[in-house]
Design a protein around this motif. Structure first.
Motif, mmCIF file in Angstrom:
data_model
loop_
_atom_site.group_PDB
_atom_site.id
_atom_site.type_symbol
_atom_site.label_atom_id
_atom_site.label_comp_id
_atom_site.label_asym_id
_atom_site.label_seq_id
_atom_site.Cartn_x
_atom_site.Cartn_y
_atom_site.Cartn_z
ATOM 1 N N LYS A 99 21.079 73.178 39.124
ATOM 2 C CA LYS A 99 21.015 73.942 40.404
ATOM 3 C C LYS A 99 20.712 75.420 39.787
ATOM 4 N N LYS A 100 21.583 75.856 38.735
ATOM 5 C CA LYS A 100 21.150 77.227 38.183
ATOM 6 C C LYS A 100 19.902 77.529 37.765
ATOM 7 N N ALA A 102 17.375 75.637 38.424
ATOM 8 C CA ALA A 102 16.320 75.605 39.567
ATOM 9 C C ALA A 102 16.068 77.057 40.292
ATOM 10 N N ASP A 103 17.396 77.713 40.309
ATOM 11 C CA ASP A 103 17.255 78.812 41.119
ATOM 12 C C ASP A 103 16.650 80.035 40.287
ATOM 13 N N GLN A 104 16.832 79.772 38.757
ATOM 14 C CA GLN A 104 15.908 80.615 37.910
ATOM 15 C C GLN A 104 14.490 80.250 37.763
ATOM 16 N N ARG A 143 10.389 69.232 42.994
ATOM 17 C CA ARG A 143 10.044 70.282 43.923
ATOM 18 C C ARG A 143 8.654 69.649 44.761
ATOM 19 N N LYS A 198 18.083 72.451 48.251
ATOM 20 C CA LYS A 198 18.252 73.573 48.770
ATOM 21 C C LYS A 198 17.057 73.835 49.653
ATOM 22 N N HIS A 205 12.871 73.521 49.121
ATOM 23 C CA HIS A 205 12.981 74.398 48.290
ATOM 24 C C HIS A 205 12.892 73.543 46.936
ATOM 25 N N TYR A 206 13.997 72.785 46.819
ATOM 26 C CA TYR A 206 14.054 71.673 45.553
ATOM 27 C C TYR A 206 15.061 70.842 46.112
#
Ligand code: BTN
Length: 327
Positions: A99-100, A102-104, A143, A198, A205-206
């Protein structure tokens, strides 16, 4: 450099390869070769060395190193290059780590693999137990551009891909899927999937698909409360060890094939695939939701993957989530 050295040793697995020859072929010093061999030894590669003859690769560790996984993969999206595979000896949860990433901005098809999780998470707020080095614990980032409502289909697709992967290696094992995504052998759970996403109301988003599979765990590896409800492929395969590397490659390949198929075909193929391995439909079941427990017969899946239950008296109910028990 490590990969090049490993390749030379692999190509020459029947005999020794002299450090001098390797250094010459790779255009580096003998010390550089020696240093890389030391680092491979630390990672568990069994390499014999003889002062006169050189080095010989005896055994590759059954750890899920990206280089070992990539050797057996022809995927086009999922884990399709070294930059898309993260391997950790220990993490809290592969879903949380991914998740971290993916957020980046990590790319479609990125995977996080761990030898051990200290806080593995299961569905419905439960924890997921997996002893170090004996399971597959992995998360996959997807995604796809679609509405969040379609995401349950991806979990069903994953469950079917895992069954296919297992059957490619163990064709006779009778593994089935309990809705939505528990893989069962002889009424015990061998694998589970935790899908997290998300999204905004209309835009995904993903998706993170977390997969846990008990591979080489022995009875004593499970905590007492799980011994009667969980199993491993080892236990169900006459106590014969299974290569985690090989199985992971099979599963990633099957999932990559299915993911690409999703963009080319009517998504109805997912339900069709899932039904091939289903052990829920036609059975008397209970479905536990956050609010209530329902009893009836599992009659079908709807197009979005939800379960249709028929209660005594004929009333039909549809569930998008819940815990199914086969009665
Ligand atoms: C379930 O059946 O309850 C789902 C279990 C999912 C476990 C996997 S292990 C890899 C990934 N990371 C987690 O923390 N959970 C999933």
């Amino acid at each position: 450099m490590r990969q090049k050295i490993l390749q030379l040793l692999r190509d020459n697995s029947s005999g020794y390869f002299s450090g001098e020859e390797m250094a010459r072929m790779l255009g580096v010093s003998r010390t550089a070769i020696w240093k890389n061999i030391q680092s491979l030894l630390l990672d568990g590669y069994h390499i014999e060395s003889s002062p006169r003859l050189g080095y010989r690769l005896v055994r590759v560790p059954d750890l899920l190193y990206p280089a070992e996984i990539l050797k057996g993969l022809k995927t086009k999206i999922i884990a399709s290059g070294p930059e898309l595979i993260y391997h950790f000896l220990q993490v809290d949860s592969t879903n949380t780590s991914l998740k971290k990433l993916a957020d980046q901005g990590a790319a479609d098809g990125t995977v996080v693999i761990a030898e051990e999780q200290t806080a593995g998470r299961g569905r419905l707020g439960r924890s997921w137990f997996s002893p170090a080095g004996k399971s597959i614990t992995l998360s996959i980032l997807l995604r796809p551009s679609l509405a969040p409502g379609n995401t349950p289909l991806f979990t069903l697709m994953t469950a079917a891909a895992i069954v296919r992967g297992i059957k490619n290696i163990l064709p006779d094992i009778s593994v089935g899927i309990k809705w939505p995504n528990d893989l069962m052998i002889n009424k015990r759970k061998v694998s589970g999937i935790l899908t997290e996403l998300k999204a905004e109301a209309d835009l995904l988003h993903y998706l993170i698909i977390g997969i846990g599979i008990n591979i080489n765990s022995e009875e004593k590896d499970f905590p007492p409360e799980l011994r009667n409800i969980a199993t491993s492929l080892f236990l169900e395969n006459n106590k014969t060890k299974i290569s985690r590397q090989q199985l992971l490659c099979e599963i990633l390949q099957e999932l990559d094939d299915a993911y690409r198929r999703y963009f080319l075909e009517n998504p109805a193929f997912i339900i069709k695939e899932w039904k091939k391995f289903d052990i829920t439909l036609g059975r008397k079941i209970t479905v536990k939701t956050i609010k209530d427990t329902f009893i009836g017969t599992a009659v079908d899946l709807a197009a979005d993957g939800s379960l249709i239950l028929e209660e005594v008296g004929g009333k039909k109910r549809q569930f998008q989530a819940g815990e199914v028990t086969l009665v």
